[in-house]
Design a protein around this motif. Structure first.
Motif, short mmCIF file in Angstrom:
data_model
loop_
_atom_site.label_atom_id
_atom_site.label_comp_id
_atom_site.label_asym_id
_atom_site.label_seq_id
_atom_site.Cartn_x
_atom_site.Cartn_y
_atom_site.Cartn_z
N MET A 1 0.86 -1.17 0.00
CA MET A 1 0.00 0.00 0.00
C MET A 1 0.91 1.23 0.00
O MET A 1 1.82 1.33 0.80
N LYS A 2 0.63 2.15 -0.91
CA LYS A 2 1.46 3.34 -1.09
C LYS A 2 0.84 4.53 -0.36
O LYS A 2 -0.17 5.08 -0.79
N ILE A 3 1.45 4.89 0.77
CA ILE A 3 1.02 6.06 1.53
C ILE A 3 2.22 6.99 1.63
O ILE A 3 3.32 6.57 1.95
N ILE A 4 1.98 8.27 1.35
CA ILE A 4 3.05 9.25 1.39
C ILE A 4 2.78 10.21 2.54
O ILE A 4 1.70 10.81 2.62
N ILE A 5 3.74 10.33 3.42
CA ILE A 5 3.62 11.22 4.58
C ILE A 5 4.40 12.50 4.29
O ILE A 5 5.57 12.46 3.91
N ASN A 6 3.73 13.62 4.48
CA ASN A 6 4.37 14.93 4.33
C ASN A 6 4.65 15.45 5.73
O ASN A 6 3.74 15.94 6.41
N TYR A 14 -1.63 11.06 11.39
CA TYR A 14 -2.72 10.07 11.39
C TYR A 14 -3.83 10.48 10.42
O TYR A 14 -4.44 9.64 9.79
N GLU A 15 -4.08 11.80 10.28
CA GLU A 15 -5.10 12.27 9.34
C GLU A 15 -4.64 12.06 7.89
O GLU A 15 -5.45 11.75 7.02
N GLN A 16 -3.35 12.25 7.64
CA GLN A 16 -2.82 12.00 6.30
C GLN A 16 -3.03 10.53 5.91
O GLN A 16 -3.45 10.23 4.80
N ILE A 17 -2.75 9.64 6.85
CA ILE A 17 -2.94 8.20 6.61
C ILE A 17 -4.42 7.91 6.37
O ILE A 17 -4.79 7.24 5.41
N THR A 18 -5.27 8.43 7.25
CA THR A 18 -6.72 8.23 7.15
C THR A 18 -7.24 8.71 5.81
O THR A 18 -7.97 7.98 5.12
N ASP A 19 -6.88 9.92 5.43
CA ASP A 19 -7.36 10.49 4.17
C ASP A 19 -6.92 9.67 2.96
O ASP A 19 -7.70 9.44 2.03
N GLN A 20 -5.67 9.21 2.97
CA GLN A 20 -5.17 8.44 1.83
C GLN A 20 -5.81 7.05 1.74
O GLN A 20 -6.12 6.58 0.65
N ILE A 21 -6.06 6.43 2.88
CA ILE A 21 -6.72 5.12 2.85
C ILE A 21 -8.17 5.29 2.39
O ILE A 21 -8.66 4.51 1.57
N LYS A 22 -8.86 6.33 2.88
CA LYS A 22 -10.23 6.59 2.42
C LYS A 22 -10.26 6.80 0.91
O LYS A 22 -11.13 6.28 0.23
N ALA A 23 -9.31 7.58 0.41
CA ALA A 23 -9.26 7.84 -1.03
C ALA A 23 -9.06 6.54 -1.81
O ALA A 23 -9.68 6.33 -2.86
N MET A 24 -8.23 5.64 -1.29
CA MET A 24 -8.00 4.35 -1.96
C MET A 24 -9.24 3.47 -1.92
O MET A 24 -9.49 2.69 -2.84
N ALA A 43 3.73 1.06 10.29
CA ALA A 43 4.55 2.01 11.06
C ALA A 43 6.02 1.89 10.65
O ALA A 43 6.70 2.90 10.44
N LYS A 44 6.49 0.67 10.50
CA LYS A 44 7.88 0.44 10.10
C LYS A 44 8.12 0.95 8.68
O LYS A 44 9.12 1.61 8.41
N GLU A 45 7.18 0.67 7.79
CA GLU A 45 7.29 1.10 6.39
C GLU A 45 7.33 2.63 6.28
O GLU A 45 8.10 3.18 5.50
N LEU A 46 6.49 3.31 7.08
CA LEU A 46 6.40 4.77 7.03
C LEU A 46 7.40 5.46 7.96
O LEU A 46 7.48 6.69 7.97
N LYS A 47 8.09 4.66 8.78
CA LYS A 47 9.06 5.17 9.76
C LYS A 47 8.40 6.15 10.73
O LYS A 47 8.88 7.26 10.96
#
Length: 123
Positions: A1-6, A14-24, A43-47
């Motif tokens: 799963m490709k999630i990009i954290i800014n 947590y909102e960035q993750i939530t928004d991206q998963i909802k969009a997917m 968590a490990k993948e996103l550090k």
């Protein structure tokens, strides 16, 4: 799963993750009953902290997008078309509010904004 954290964003991680998963989920990238990565794996993948991922998953579960089965993991909830449509409407409403705000800042009157909207709707 490709999630990009800014990390420089004012939006919490947590909102960035939530928004991206909802969009997917909304665009069909994530299918109903598909398993999400474990909290530790993501968590490990996103550090980032596992608590941040857990908070995002909990929020998604509260909103009905995810179902968590203890000992098995978190899964995309069975498709609730009403929920997905409501989320899409919320996104559109937010975007329209932003456009109207920009129009007002630019000095357009309420009538000019309505005329533009109606003109666009005719196309």
């Amino acid at each position: 799963m490709k999630i990009i954290i800014n990390h420089s964003s004012m939006q919490p991680i947590y909102e960035q993750i939530t928004d991206q998963i909802k969009a997917m989920i909304i665009d069909g990238t994530l299918k109903e009953e598909e398993m999400l990565p474990s909290v530790r794996t993501l968590a490990k993948e996103l550090k980032i902290s596992a608590l941040t991922v857990k908070k995002a998953y909990d929020f998604l579960e509260e909103e009905g997008f995810v179902v968590t089965v203890h000992g098995k993991g978190s899964f995309i909830a069975k498709n609730n078309q009403g929920l997905l449509m409501e989320e899409r409407k919320r996104e559109i409403e937010t975007e329209l509010e932003e456009v109207i705000r920009k129009a007002r800042i630019s000095g357009l009157s309420e009538e000019e904004i309505r005329e533009l909207f109606e003109l666009i709707m005719e196309e």
